[in-house]
Structures are given as structure tokens and as C-alpha cells.
Design a protein around this motif. Structure first.
Motif, PDB file in Angstrom:
ATOM      1  N   ILE A  79      64.907  48.645  32.890  1.00 44.11           N
ATOM      2  CA  ILE A  79      65.788  48.714  31.875  1.00 44.11           C
ATOM      3  C   ILE A  79      66.172  47.011  31.412  1.00 44.11           C
ATOM      4  CG2 ILE A  79      68.200  49.248  30.870  1.00 44.11           C
ATOM      5  CD1 ILE A  79      68.135  51.691  32.986  1.00 44.11           C
ATOM      6  N   GLU A  80      66.274  46.432  32.260  1.00 43.89           N
ATOM      7  CA  GLU A  80      66.636  45.121  32.077  1.00 43.89           C
ATOM      8  C   GLU A  80      65.377  44.115  31.352  1.00 43.89           C
ATOM      9  OE1 GLU A  80      68.488  43.849  35.571  1.00 43.89           O
ATOM     10  OE2 GLU A  80      70.361  44.600  34.961  1.00 43.89           O
ATOM     11  N   ARG A  81      64.219  44.618  32.109  1.00 50.16           N
ATOM     12  CA  ARG A  81      63.046  43.917  31.571  1.00 50.16           C
ATOM     13  C   ARG A  81      62.981  44.298  30.081  1.00 50.16           C
ATOM     14  NH1 ARG A  81      57.492  46.137  33.828  1.00 50.16           N
ATOM     15  NH2 ARG A  81      57.845  47.928  32.060  1.00 50.16           N
ATOM     16  N   GLU A  82      63.423  45.415  29.477  1.00 48.54           N
ATOM     17  CA  GLU A  82      63.090  45.860  28.264  1.00 48.54           C
ATOM     18  C   GLU A  82      64.130  45.154  27.408  1.00 48.54           C
ATOM     19  OE1 GLU A  82      60.532  46.976  27.001  1.00 48.54           O
ATOM     20  OE2 GLU A  82      59.422  47.921  28.754  1.00 48.54           O
ATOM     21  N   GLY A  83      65.017  44.421  28.038  1.00 46.41           N
ATOM     22  CA  GLY A  83      66.081  43.842  27.310  1.00 46.41           C
ATOM     23  C   GLY A  83      67.548  44.597  27.182  1.00 46.41           C
ATOM     24  N   GLY A  84      67.363  45.803  27.957  1.00 40.79           N
ATOM     25  CA  GLY A  84      68.698  46.313  27.926  1.00 40.79           C
ATOM     26  C   GLY A  84      69.694  46.122  29.181  1.00 40.79           C
ATOM     27  N   ARG A  85      71.076  46.374  28.715  1.00 43.08           N
ATOM     28  CA  ARG A  85      72.029  46.016  29.629  1.00 43.08           C
ATOM     29  C   ARG A  85      72.497  47.345  30.363  1.00 43.08           C
ATOM     30  NH1 ARG A  85      77.780  44.912  28.905  1.00 43.08           N
ATOM     31  NH2 ARG A  85      77.752  45.108  26.840  1.00 43.08           N
ATOM     32  N   CYS A  86      72.828  47.156  31.711  1.00 42.10           N
ATOM     33  CA  CYS A  86      73.235  48.336  32.381  1.00 42.10           C
ATOM     34  C   CYS A  86      74.830  48.308  32.744  1.00 42.10           C
ATOM     35  CB  CYS A  86      72.573  48.298  33.519  1.00 42.10           C
ATOM     36  SG  CYS A  86      70.695  48.567  33.550  1.00 42.10           S
ATOM     37  N   HIS A  87      75.770  49.293  32.506  1.00 41.21           N
ATOM     38  CA  HIS A  87      76.985  49.265  32.555  1.00 41.21           C
ATOM     39  C   HIS A  87      77.181  50.557  33.512  1.00 41.21           C
ATOM     40  CE1 HIS A  87      81.212  49.232  31.194  1.00 41.21           C
ATOM     41  NE2 HIS A  87      81.503  50.411  31.738  1.00 41.21           N
ATOM     42  N   PHE A  88      77.768  50.283  34.864  1.00 39.32           N
ATOM     43  CA  PHE A  88      77.616  51.163  36.077  1.00 39.32           C
ATOM     44  C   PHE A  88      79.068  51.870  36.139  1.00 39.32           C
ATOM     45  CE2 PHE A  88      74.487  48.000  37.203  1.00 39.32           C
ATOM     46  CZ  PHE A  88      73.292  48.764  37.214  1.00 39.32           C
ATOM     47  N   VAL A  89      78.888  53.168  36.395  1.00 45.50           N
ATOM     48  CA  VAL A  89      80.166  53.913  36.966  1.00 45.50           C
ATOM     49  C   VAL A  89      80.092  54.353  38.406  1.00 45.50           C
ATOM     50  CG1 VAL A  89      80.785  54.203  34.765  1.00 45.50           C
ATOM     51  CG2 VAL A  89      79.272  56.055  35.750  1.00 45.50           C
ATOM     52  N   GLU A  93      82.330  59.843  29.097  1.00 47.78           N
ATOM     53  CA  GLU A  93      83.356  59.352  28.260  1.00 47.78           C
ATOM     54  C   GLU A  93      83.154  57.937  28.290  1.00 47.78           C
ATOM     55  OE1 GLU A  93      84.109  63.204  30.085  1.00 47.78           O
ATOM     56  OE2 GLU A  93      83.280  61.618  31.039  1.00 47.78           O
ATOM     57  N   VAL A  94      82.486  57.250  29.287  1.00 48.17           N
ATOM     58  CA  VAL A  94      82.493  55.770  29.240  1.00 48.17           C
ATOM     59  C   VAL A  94      81.425  55.390  27.941  1.00 48.17           C
ATOM     60  CG1 VAL A  94      81.683  53.577  30.354  1.00 48.17           C
ATOM     61  CG2 VAL A  94      82.999  55.500  31.517  1.00 48.17           C
ATOM     62  N   ALA A  95      80.524  56.132  27.822  1.00 41.35           N
ATOM     63  CA  ALA A  95      79.324  55.794  26.801  1.00 41.35           C
ATOM     64  C   ALA A  95      80.210  56.105  25.280  1.00 41.35           C
ATOM     65  CB  ALA A  95      78.351  56.612  26.817  1.00 41.35           C
ATOM     66  N   ALA A  96      80.981  57.050  25.197  1.00 44.22           N
ATOM     67  CA  ALA A  96      81.766  57.504  23.927  1.00 44.22           C
ATOM     68  C   ALA A  96      82.821  56.183  23.649  1.00 44.22           C
ATOM     69  CB  ALA A  96      82.559  58.645  24.154  1.00 44.22           C
ATOM     70  N   GLN A  97      83.526  55.773  24.720  1.00 39.02           N
ATOM     71  CA  GLN A  97      84.389  54.529  24.932  1.00 39.02           C
ATOM     72  C   GLN A  97      83.780  53.461  24.408  1.00 39.02           C
ATOM     73  OE1 GLN A  97      86.669  53.923  28.251  1.00 39.02           O
ATOM     74  NE2 GLN A  97      87.796  51.946  27.760  1.00 39.02           N
ATOM     75  N   LEU A  98      82.694  52.990  24.726  1.00 37.96           N
ATOM     76  CA  LEU A  98      81.817  51.717  24.229  1.00 37.96           C
ATOM     77  C   LEU A  98      81.295  52.005  22.985  1.00 37.96           C
ATOM     78  CD1 LEU A  98      79.775  51.187  27.433  1.00 37.96           C
ATOM     79  CD2 LEU A  98      81.604  49.756  26.779  1.00 37.96           C
ATOM     80  N   GLU A  99      81.074  52.943  22.714  1.00 39.93           N
ATOM     81  CA  GLU A  99      80.529  53.216  21.007  1.00 39.93           C
ATOM     82  C   GLU A  99      81.910  52.715  20.178  1.00 39.93           C
ATOM     83  OE1 GLU A  99      78.866  56.918  18.433  1.00 39.93           O
ATOM     84  OE2 GLU A  99      80.516  57.402  19.682  1.00 39.93           O
ATOM     85  N   GLN A 100      83.069  53.399  20.639  1.00 43.93           N
ATOM     86  CA  GLN A 100      84.266  53.092  19.784  1.00 43.93           C
ATOM     87  C   GLN A 100      84.631  51.435  19.671  1.00 43.93           C
ATOM     88  OE1 GLN A 100      86.044  54.939  17.870  1.00 43.93           O
ATOM     89  NE2 GLN A 100      84.492  56.464  17.998  1.00 43.93           N
ATOM     90  N   GLU A 101      84.666  50.987  21.032  1.00 46.51           N
ATOM     91  CA  GLU A 101      84.915  49.485  21.163  1.00 46.51           C
ATOM     92  C   GLU A 101      83.886  48.607  20.404  1.00 46.51           C
ATOM     93  OE1 GLU A 101      84.814  48.713  25.397  1.00 46.51           O
ATOM     94  OE2 GLU A 101      86.847  49.925  25.530  1.00 46.51           O
ATOM     95  N   LEU A 102      82.623  48.965  20.560  1.00 51.41           N
ATOM     96  CA  LEU A 102      81.500  47.997  19.949  1.00 51.41           C
ATOM     97  C   LEU A 102      81.179  48.323  18.509  1.00 51.41           C
ATOM     98  CD1 LEU A 102      79.148  47.861  23.057  1.00 51.41           C
ATOM     99  CD2 LEU A 102      81.080  46.107  22.435  1.00 51.41           C
TER     100      LEU A 102
END
Length: 377
Positions: A132-142, A150-159
């Protein structure tokens, strides 16, 4: 008096983004269909004196540019979101993923030039994180796999980004009638085989998008092929299907599947149970045993969800052989085992996670020799 409101978007950027994805598709050849040579017990002489038997095939989705079945899904999700106006030039794309979908989505995000964040369980294999990181993505762990939504939806709102939501959109983003989807590809590649219309197709369920696409396509094309979905432990798909109880959709398990990529702690919106003809619950130890067995057989490593698929496919093969029902069975090779070198292929890691599979591997080897399950085979 007429009133007019307009919210016009930049279609030129969307046009370029779609063109980039379509060009990438044209550069990628179709994935291979591998025929697995079954032992002699799977073949016999028919009543007409001609050779008959059961043939087994693996649709090798590991040959996609991002190395897994999820490449098809990610491509469809991005096209769907772009054409719906949900992804623009400045949109951060967010996904809840156990790994392979995120790898593929990071690839497409990089291709069209938008940021990507994968919300994933902390236990995800390090190999997938690196991809994922090789393709330029960032990982957010839970820590708790059930919190990824819920965390993905929260990030959608925050960002102010777009949660692409594979678990809801998978079944609707893919053109199930046939437009370079996996079902159409399987049937085209099977057309010159001994039994061109498979008796069964066997797949696992993560989002449910693949099984929905296959089940709908089979009905739309009028094929007699039956669809079997295999499910690992700690997944709600099988008990929900077994009970035909819609209330399972509101239930959440506290633990997630130990077989990466398939099985869910809730019944996902993309899971369309009505198009499934049979479900098989596969113990995790059996999935690991089949992963190890098939890796030996092919002389190349395959992932654990492929092991789950193989267990279900072999159960159906044995059933067809016992009934002297000739035909073909197709299942999926989902991704390469190199992504799991520090996890499922590491005996110490398996021991730490109580994934002992020695007895199950021995039983599978006996089955391969004689064509029957059990110690009395």
C-alpha cells in the motif's frame, strides 16, 4: 419566476481520470485460467464408453497488476465514484480494508493523482502494508477490526474526502451483465474445455461483490452453473445464510475473520444471499492446510483465502465423483502467498494464533491420493 441553481464540476479532469483507468485496463491482459490435474479417482469411463470425470480450474487473479482479485473491484469502485462525481481532483479517497483492496485502490489513486488512506486492522500482514505504501497510500490502523467502518467514515468527515466503501458499493459498482467482469472472463476462457459450462463456481465472500456479480451473471445468461460461497470462522455470512434471518444484518461479532480478505464480522450490504445456491463453512485450520497443499502442488505460494476456496471446491469435486456426475468446477486463486510470508507461512506465527494445521494437511494429502475424506479412506 424560474429559479436556477448550478453546481457544475470540472468534467475535463474526470474525463482524463477515466481515460487513465481505461488505458490501464487495455494494457493489462486477462488473468489466466489454470487447469489442475486431478488424480485418477476423478476420472472414469462413461456409459457411452467415452472418458468422463470432473475437471478443476483455478482462475488466477494474482496476475493482475496489483496482484489480486481486488484489482477488478478497485477499478470498478473508482470508475463508479468518478462518474458519480464523488471523486474530484482534490478528493482524498478513504477505504476500510483488510489489505488487498487497499493495495489495488492505492494503485488507482496514484494513477489518477489523488491521496489515499486505508483504514485497516493492526494485524494486517506487513507485506500488504508495504505494498500500500509503495503505491503512495497511507495506512491508518485500528486494534479492533470491527471499528474500520466507523473510523473510515470519521476520516471522511474530518478530511472532506470520499469513503469509497467497498462493503456497500461492491455489488453495484460492477457491471454484472458482462463488461470485462470476472464471470464473463471465466465463461470465455472455459468455452473450449471438455465441460465448457461449469457445474459449480466456488468463491469466498469479503464484500460479497464477487458472489453477487457471478450469481447475477449466471441468471442473466441462463447458465445452469451453481454458485457456492465458502466462509471462514468468525464470519456472519454463513450463519445468516443458514438461518435466512434478516436480523443477522444488525448483528456484529466482536472478533474478525482470521483468513485475510474473506469473512466479515457483520453481514455486508453487498452480500446478496439470494443468488447463492450453497454455502460451506470452512474451519480455519482446513483453509491453512489447503493453502499449504496447493502451494506445494503449484510450486508457488498462494494466499489463505485461496485455501478456503480450494477446500470448498474439493468437497464438491468429491461429491460429483461419488455421484458419477461429470463436469467442471471453477474456483479462484485470489492472491499470491508472498504477501503472507511473515504470517500464514510462518509456523511460529501460526502457533501464536492457534492455527495448527498438521492433521488437516495430512488428511488433505490422503484425500488427494484416494479421493475420500477421513482416516478410513
Amino acid at each position: 419566476m424560474m429559479r436556477i441553481v448550478e453546481h457544475r464540476s470540472d468534467r475535463e479532469w474526470v474525463r482524463r481520470a477515466v481515460a487513465l483507468i481505461e488505458a490501464d485496463t487495455r494494457r493489462s491482459a486477462d488473468t489466466h485460467l489454470l487447469r489442475i490435474d486431478l488424480p485418477e479417482w476423478a476420472h472414469w469411463t462413461g456409459v457411452d464408453g467415452r472418458p468422463a470425470g470432473v475437471d478443476l480450474y483455478l482462475k488466477d487473479e494474482s496476475t493482475h497488476p496489483t496482484g489480486s482479485l481486488k484489482h477488478r473491484l478497485a477499478r470498478s469502485l473508482f470508475l463508479y465514484a468518478l462518474c458519480n462525481g464523488w471523486i474530484t481532483e482534490s478528493t482524498t479517497v478513504i477505504e476500510a480494508s483488510s489489505g488487498s483492496t487497499a493495495v489495488s485502490e492505492a494503485y488507482f489513486a496514484k494513477l489518477i493523482g489523488v491521496p489515499f488512506i486505508a483504514v485497516m486492522a493492526a494485524a494486517t500482514s506487513p507485506e500488504k502494508v508495504r505494498l500500500i505504501e509503495r503505491e503512495g497510500g497511507r495506512c491508518h490502523f485500528v486494534d479492533n477490526p470491527t471499528e474500520v467502518y466507523e473510523v473510515a467514515a470519521q476520516l471522511e468527515q474530518e478530511l472532506g474526502g470520499h469513503y469509497i466503501d467497498q462493503f456497500t458499493m461492491a455489488e453495484r459498482a460492477t457491471d454484472w451483465r458482462g463488461n470485462n467482469n470476472i464471470a464473463e472472463s471465466i465463461f470465455e476462457q472455459m468455452s473450449a474445455e471438455r465441460y465448457p459450462v461449469p457445474s459449480w463456481v466456488v468463491v469466498g465472500a469479503g464484500t460479497g461483490g464477487t458472489s453477487a456479480t457471478l450469481g447475477r451473471y449466471l441468471r442473466y445468461q441462463g447458465h445452469d452453473t451453481l454458485l457456492c460461497v465458502v466462509d471462514p470462522e468468525n464470519s456472519l455470512f454463513y450463519p445468516a445464510y443458514e438461518s435466512a434471518d434478516g436480523s443477522y444484518c444488525s448483528v456484529h461479532l466482536d472478533t474478525g475473520s482470521r483468513i485475510e480478505g474473506i469473512g466479515r464480522p457483520r453481514v455486508e450490504p453487498s452480500f446478496v444471499s439470494q443468488v447463492i445456491d450453497r454455502m460451506i463453512s470452512v474451519p480455519d485450520a482446513d483453509s491453512i492446510a489447503a493453502m499449504l497443499f496447493l502451494s506445494e502442488l503449484l510450486d508457488r505460494r498462494v494466499g489463505p483465502s485461496t485455501g478456503t476456496n480450494l477446500q470448498g471446491a474439493l468437497a464438491i469435486v468429491a461429491e460429483m465423483v461419488d455421484a458419477r456426475q461429470p463436469g467442471s468446477v471453477v474456483t479462484l486463486l485470489c492472491d499470491p502467498g508472498e504477501r503472507y510470508g511473515s504470517t500464514y507461512f510462518d509456523p511460529d506465527w501460526r502457533a501464536q494464533h492457534d492455527l495448527f494445521a498438521d492433521d488437516e494437511l495430512a488428511a488433505l494429502r490422503r484425500f488427494w491420493t484416494v479421493g475420500r475424506w477421513g482416516t478410513d479412506a
